[in-house]
Every structure is written in structure tokens, then in C-alpha cells.
Scaffold this motif. Structure first.
Motif, PDB file in Angstrom:
ATOM      1  N   ALA A  37       0.827  -1.200   0.000  1.00  0.00           N
ATOM      2  CA  ALA A  37       0.000   0.000   0.000  1.00  0.00           C
ATOM      3  C   ALA A  37       0.862   1.250   0.000  1.00  0.00           C
ATOM      4  O   ALA A  37       0.613   2.210   0.731  1.00  0.00           O
ATOM      5  CB  ALA A  37      -0.942   0.007   1.202  1.00  0.00           C
ATOM      6  N   GLU A  59      -1.127  -4.792   2.950  1.00  0.00           N
ATOM      7  CA  GLU A  59       0.045  -4.032   3.387  1.00  0.00           C
ATOM      8  C   GLU A  59       0.679  -4.728   4.581  1.00  0.00           C
ATOM      9  O   GLU A  59       0.010  -5.005   5.581  1.00  0.00           O
ATOM     10  CB  GLU A  59      -0.365  -2.611   3.765  1.00  0.00           C
ATOM     11  CG  GLU A  59       0.660  -1.815   4.560  1.00  0.00           C
ATOM     12  CD  GLU A  59       1.987  -1.637   3.835  1.00  0.00           C
ATOM     13  OE1 GLU A  59       3.035  -1.824   4.476  1.00  0.00           O
ATOM     14  OE2 GLU A  59       1.968  -1.334   2.625  1.00  0.00           O
ATOM     15  N   ASP A  62       1.968  -1.690   9.684  1.00  0.00           N
ATOM     16  CA  ASP A  62       0.817  -1.389  10.526  1.00  0.00           C
ATOM     17  C   ASP A  62       0.060  -0.153  10.064  1.00  0.00           C
ATOM     18  O   ASP A  62      -0.880   0.300  10.719  1.00  0.00           O
ATOM     19  CB  ASP A  62       1.241  -1.224  11.986  1.00  0.00           C
ATOM     20  CG  ASP A  62       2.245  -0.090  12.180  1.00  0.00           C
ATOM     21  OD1 ASP A  62       2.603   0.584  11.180  1.00  0.00           O
ATOM     22  OD2 ASP A  62       2.677   0.126  13.323  1.00  0.00           O
ATOM     23  N   ARG A  63       0.462   0.402   8.944  1.00  0.00           N
ATOM     24  CA  ARG A  63      -0.206   1.567   8.359  1.00  0.00           C
ATOM     25  C   ARG A  63       0.049   1.560   6.863  1.00  0.00           C
ATOM     26  O   ARG A  63       0.947   0.858   6.387  1.00  0.00           O
ATOM     27  CB  ARG A  63       0.338   2.858   8.974  1.00  0.00           C
ATOM     28  CG  ARG A  63       1.787   3.124   8.594  1.00  0.00           C
ATOM     29  CD  ARG A  63       2.356   4.354   9.259  1.00  0.00           C
ATOM     30  NE  ARG A  63       2.993   4.028  10.518  1.00  0.00           N
ATOM     31  CZ  ARG A  63       3.648   4.909  11.250  1.00  0.00           C
ATOM     32  NH1 ARG A  63       3.709   6.170  10.879  1.00  0.00           N
ATOM     33  NH2 ARG A  63       4.227   4.538  12.370  1.00  0.00           N
ATOM     34  N   VAL A  64      -0.702   2.338   6.119  1.00  0.00           N
ATOM     35  CA  VAL A  64      -0.417   2.431   4.689  1.00  0.00           C
ATOM     36  C   VAL A  64       0.913   3.160   4.508  1.00  0.00           C
ATOM     37  O   VAL A  64       1.309   3.994   5.334  1.00  0.00           O
ATOM     38  CB  VAL A  64      -1.545   3.167   3.932  1.00  0.00           C
ATOM     39  CG1 VAL A  64      -2.842   2.387   4.033  1.00  0.00           C
ATOM     40  CG2 VAL A  64      -1.709   4.589   4.417  1.00  0.00           C
ATOM     41  N   ALA A  66       3.895   2.152   4.939  1.00  0.00           N
ATOM     42  CA  ALA A  66       4.723   1.972   6.129  1.00  0.00           C
ATOM     43  C   ALA A  66       6.197   2.216   5.826  1.00  0.00           C
ATOM     44  O   ALA A  66       6.938   2.707   6.691  1.00  0.00           O
ATOM     45  CB  ALA A  66       4.526   0.569   6.702  1.00  0.00           C
ATOM     46  N   ARG A 128      -5.998  -3.558   3.666  1.00  0.00           N
ATOM     47  CA  ARG A 128      -5.734  -4.213   4.947  1.00  0.00           C
ATOM     48  C   ARG A 128      -4.277  -4.007   5.356  1.00  0.00           C
ATOM     49  O   ARG A 128      -3.364  -4.251   4.560  1.00  0.00           O
ATOM     50  CB  ARG A 128      -6.002  -5.717   4.851  1.00  0.00           C
ATOM     51  CG  ARG A 128      -7.455  -6.085   4.588  1.00  0.00           C
ATOM     52  CD  ARG A 128      -7.623  -7.592   4.669  1.00  0.00           C
ATOM     53  NE  ARG A 128      -8.946  -8.018   4.227  1.00  0.00           N
ATOM     54  CZ  ARG A 128      -9.312  -9.284   4.117  1.00  0.00           C
ATOM     55  NH1 ARG A 128      -8.437 -10.260   4.432  1.00  0.00           N
ATOM     56  NH2 ARG A 128     -10.520  -9.601   3.693  1.00  0.00           N
ATOM     57  N   THR A 129      -4.062  -3.591   6.573  1.00  0.00           N
ATOM     58  CA  THR A 129      -2.703  -3.468   7.111  1.00  0.00           C
ATOM     59  C   THR A 129      -2.389  -4.697   7.964  1.00  0.00           C
ATOM     60  O   THR A 129      -3.254  -5.526   8.227  1.00  0.00           O
ATOM     61  CB  THR A 129      -2.572  -2.190   7.939  1.00  0.00           C
ATOM     62  OG1 THR A 129      -3.557  -2.199   8.985  1.00  0.00           O
ATOM     63  CG2 THR A 129      -2.780  -0.958   7.058  1.00  0.00           C
ATOM     64  N   ASN A 130      -1.130  -4.805   8.392  1.00  0.00           N
ATOM     65  CA  ASN A 130      -0.664  -5.972   9.153  1.00  0.00           C
ATOM     66  C   ASN A 130      -0.994  -7.272   8.422  1.00  0.00           C
ATOM     67  O   ASN A 130      -1.369  -8.276   9.036  1.00  0.00           O
ATOM     68  CB  ASN A 130      -1.273  -5.987  10.555  1.00  0.00           C
ATOM     69  CG  ASN A 130      -0.777  -4.842  11.410  1.00  0.00           C
ATOM     70  OD1 ASN A 130       0.424  -4.632  11.540  1.00  0.00           O
ATOM     71  ND2 ASN A 130      -1.715  -4.072  11.976  1.00  0.00           N
ATOM     72  N   ARG A 132       1.034  -9.358   6.016  1.00  0.00           N
ATOM     73  CA  ARG A 132       2.275  -9.678   5.303  1.00  0.00           C
ATOM     74  C   ARG A 132       2.107 -10.965   4.500  1.00  0.00           C
ATOM     75  O   ARG A 132       1.755 -12.012   5.037  1.00  0.00           O
ATOM     76  CB  ARG A 132       3.432  -9.831   6.287  1.00  0.00           C
ATOM     77  CG  ARG A 132       4.778 -10.159   5.609  1.00  0.00           C
ATOM     78  CD  ARG A 132       5.885 -10.299   6.634  1.00  0.00           C
ATOM     79  NE  ARG A 132       6.082  -9.061   7.349  1.00  0.00           N
ATOM     80  CZ  ARG A 132       6.804  -8.031   6.871  1.00  0.00           C
ATOM     81  NH1 ARG A 132       7.376  -8.118   5.680  1.00  0.00           N
ATOM     82  NH2 ARG A 132       6.938  -6.935   7.594  1.00  0.00           N
TER      83      ARG A 132
END
Length: 474
Positions: A37, A59, A62-64, A66, A128-130, A132
Motif C-alpha cells: 500500500a 500491506e 501497521d499503516r499504509v 509503512a 488491509r494493514t498488518n 504480510r
């Protein structure tokens, strides 16, 4: 830009196969999954939105954006007008967003807060964050199995053990988390992992100031990221600075100066040259990092040239700004056609190879050059370039547009690829010197940054300047 400003290429790489023609064979009953992201990944999401194609952005952070957040203190060298994807702009403006001052040079943090975060918010829970991604395959098919392969959905495995299915994949995960090693031969220097080595773009004048002020600092690398760190260090009192490069001189690292289409990028090298000339920065040329070891007086860094000649320097801190490389390990069960030299697609490699494109000239390219034998999988952004140092953010945006148009079945738009890159004002005379300029970032943006406190934000690009230059969004 001229393709012949440096004369014949020193080395020519044979194109072993004709460019692969992309096909539209993908499962349109499943979403397109975009990995990453950052600017290019969210640009792809914007184009998918406009085309009415279902998608999901994953993503790892923990944030777009990152990765950009890790160099948020850095001011890029291209103004806002070159940092925003066209489809993203249309979506945001339709929602009432007002673009920042087009002539201003933003920091990484401002790019996230003023552009990418609002875009992600607009896209909602499709980002979606976190999340991987650890592996990609085809459902029920390893790399060897062919029967029914193209009809099988992609299987995406996440770090938390979850699995997703996708009709197509756009991998814009970048290279920020896989920096090149300090060692000069592509191998880690002896002892490199036994001593602290800081990677590119530390916050020298902010959060990391105490780690550098009053210390002896060595910066290794000749790209824009190295230049940015060196200029920031030069503002610290009682801080001896040494700059080590493999090339025999720093001419190419200084760039094109006044001839650069982006004045802030040209000013970067001009100011660096002045610090070297004044003695504020000590330049070591022909430095091939071979061994690093802790001593009672600091960290001893030893160079061993191809001739066998050695030189050493003892410092307190090391900043490795030697560039980045792609990590294709998540796709080992896919059928990828990677160039053996650069790690890009085989069809793209001749267009971006620094041995041939020593002036940074890159012809327009899109979905056909990005296609793999695995239908429906595309790597875009800086990851698509492998180890080539010529990536620009404008290139990533155009890649996203072309690939999404192909997924939508609009082949006329997909193949109508246009790319206008700004002149750097400098040509490289040898492949080795080109390698020294490598400093790409996992955001999909190559080096070329200016430290926020440096008074370059008032320099604007000339009217009619080319598409934005990649450098860390610059």
C-alpha cells in the motif's frame, strides 16, 4: 533525453527472447490482490476502482505506506504536481479532497498524511494493514504442474497463517526491506553482521541526532540517499564525515547540477561537491568494503580493491546507502521469467539495463514487458526493475495504469504507454559508475532526497519539466 549522449554502451546484453505478450487469462470471479500500500500499490487500487474491478490491497506494515513512514523526515526533490497518480487524484477530488500546492516539495510524512492516507481511507476496508504475504502459489498446483493451471486461482498465504484466493496479483511490495549489503562484491563484508550498520536515510537531524553528532561517521554509497545523509551530517558540529565510493571519482554521483530538469535534484549534487571541496566531507574513492570489525577505538572498515590493495578507516557509525534489491522468494512456486542480471522480467531488462541506458533513458513500457509465463501475476513499481537504478515514480504509475487496463480487457489503453522522464543532466561513462548511483526505495521510488531542514524547498521545477522523477517520491 538522448539515448546516445554517452556514446556506445560498454556492455551489450543479448535479448534472449522476444517480449512476452501478456494475456487476459485471469479469474475475474475473484478479486485482484495488490501487494503493498505504497504510492504505486495504491495507484493500482485507484485504477482498479475506476475500472470497476474488485480488489484487495495487502500491506505488511501497521499503516499504509509503512516504508515511506520510515523516511518521513526526508523532503523529496520533486514537487507535489509530479507525486500524485492521475486516477488517485480523480478519486480524491471527487470526494472533496484538495491537492496540496503543486509547486511545493513535500516530505515523506506529508506524502503519507496529505495524499496516501486519504486515498486509503477512501478505499475503505479493501486496504488491509498488518497483512504480510509470505508465499504465493496456484490452488492445488506447484510450479511443475501444468494441467488446469491457468484456471486455478492464486493462493496467497499470510504471515498469520491465513490464506486468500485471488484472480490476479499486482505485486507492488517494493524493495525497502531488502537493502543491498555493505560488501562491495554483492556479498556481506566479513563481520558486517557483527557490528551495528545503519541503513539508508537515518533521521540525522531529528530522532537519530544523538547517534551521530560528535561521532566519526562513514557513509558508503554514491546515490541520492547517500548524498541526502551526507548533507544532513554536514550540519552537525564536531562530526567528522567520510564518504566512501567504489568509483574512481565522484563526478557521476554529483549529478547534472544546473542541467537537471528538477533543480532540487541538481542542487543535491552541487552542494555535496562543495562540501567535499571545502574538506567538510572526506571522500574516499576506489573503496571496496571487504571487512568490518570492532576495535577498542571504534569500528575498523577495510577496503580491498580488485588489485588486492587495502585501505582502512576507523569510525564510530556506518551508514550503508548501497541501494536495494528485489525479493522474489514469495513467488518461488510461480513461473517467473526473470532476467539473470537485473532480476526484472527478461523483456524489460534491455530497456532499463544501466550498461546500455547510461543516461537514465528508459523507453515507454507496460503490461507486455511486465508479463511473466504465469498469467495474471505482475510485479510493478521499483520491484519490477530488479537491481536497475533507473526507476522513477512516474514509471510506476504508468505501469499500474497499463496493467489494470489489460486486466479490464482494454488492450488499446494498456498498450498506449507514454513515459516522459526528466533529463538528469549527467551521463555515466562506465557500468561501474552507474552501479554506484543505485539507491532505489521499496516505496517504488528511487533515491534522490533532500533533508527537510535544507533550504531547497523554495526551488521549483521549470515550467514544462518532464514527468516527476522518482527519487524517494522525487
Amino acid at each position: 533525453m538522448s539515448d546516445s549522449c554517452c556514446g556506445p554502451a560498454a556492455i551489450a546484453i543479448e535479448q534472449l527472447t522476444a517480449p512476452r505478450q501478456a494475456t487476459s487469462g485471469w479469474r475475474d470471479d475473484l478479486p485482484v490482490v495488490v501487494i503493498g500500500a505504497g504510492p504505486v500499490g495504491l495507484a493500482a487500487a485507484a485504477h482498479l476502482t475506476e475500472r470497476g474491478i474488485d480488489f484487495l490491497v495487502l500491506e505488511a506494515g501497521d499503516r499504509v505506506a509503512a516504508s515511506i513512514a520510515q523516511w518521513g523526515h526526508v523532503r523529496v526533490f520533486s514537487p507535489w504536481k509530479y507525486d500524485i497518480d492521475a486516477a488517485a487524484r480523480r478519486l480524491l477530488e471527487a470526494d472533496g479532497w484538495t491537492a496540496p500546492d503543486p509547486e511545493r516539495l513535500p516530505t515523506g510524512a506529508e506524502i503519507v498524511a496529505g495524499y496516501l492516507a486519504p486515498l486509503a481511507e477512501l478505499l475503505g476496508d479493501r486496504v488491509r494493514t498488518n497483512a504480510r504475504v509470505t508465499a504465493i502459489s496456484r490452488l492445488g498446483h506447484d510450479r511443475v504442474r501444468t494441467a488446469g493451471r491457468e484456471q486455478a486461482p492464486f493462493l496467497i498465504r499470510l504471515a498469520d497463517g491465513g490464506e486468500l484466493r485471488a484472480g490476479a496479483i499486482i505485486d507492488a511490495s517494493g524493495t525497502w526491506t531488502t537493502p543491498n549489503v555493505l560488501g562491495a562484491a554483492g556479498l556481506p563484508a566479513h563481520g558486517e553482521h557483527d557490528v551495528p550498520v545503519d541503513h539508508a536515510l537515518p533521521d540525522v537531524l531529528g530522532a537519530d541526532r544523538d547517534r551521530y553528532e560528535g561521532r566519526r561517521v562513514l557513509v558508503v554509497g554514491a546515490g541520492h540517499s547517500a548524498a541526502t545523509t551526507l548533507l544532513a551530517l554536514a550540519q552537525l558540529d564536531d562530526t567528522p564525515i567520510t564518504w566512501a565510493i567504489r568509483a574512481g571519482d565522484a563526478g557521476r554521483a554529483y549529478g547534472g547540477g544546473d542541467a537537471d530538469a528538477l533543480p532540487a535534484r541538481g542542487a543535491l549534487g552541487t552542494r555535496l561537491r562543495a562540501h567535499v571541496a571545502s574538506g567538510r566531507i572526506t571522500l574516499l574513492t576506489g573503496f571496496f568494503t571487504h571487512r568490518v570489525r570492532a576495535t577498542g577505538d571504534g569500528v575498523e572498515v577495510t577496503s580491498r580493491a580488485p588489485s588486492g590493495a587495502e585501505q582502512s578507516i576507523t569510525v564510530d557509525r556506518i551508514v550503508s546507502a548501497t541501494g536495494y534489491r528485489p525479493d522474489h522468494s514469495i513467488a518461488t512456486e510461480l513461473r517467473l521469467d526473470l532476467d539473470p542480471v537485473l532480476g526484472s522480467t527478461r523483456a524489460l531488462a534491455p530497456l532499463i539495463d544501466p550498461n546500455q541506458h547510461s543516461c537514465g533513458t528508459v523507453p515507454p513500457h507496460g503490461v507486455d514487458e511486465l508479463a511473466h509465463p504465469e498469467p495474471g501475476y505482475y510485479a510493478i513499481g521499483v520491484k519490477s526493475y530488479g537491481r536497475a537504478p533507473t526507476f522513477l515514480l512516474a514509471t510506476g504509475y504508468e505501469q499500474a495504469r497499463s496493467v489494470v487496463a489489460a486486466l479490464a480487457g482494454d488492450w488499446q489503453a494498456a498498450r498506449d504507454v507514454r513515459l516522459d522522464l526528466p533529463e538528469t543532466g549527467v551521463c555515466s561513462s562506465s557500468p561501474a559508475e552507474d552501479q554506484e548511483r543505485r539507491a532505489g526505495l521499496a516505496t517504488g521510488i528511487s533515491g534522490g532526497l533532500l533533508s527537510a531542514p535544507l533550504p531547497l524547498a523554495t526551488v521549483s521545477a521549470p515550467a514544462g519539466a518532464g514527468a516527476e522523477s522518482g527519487g524517494c517520491c522525487g
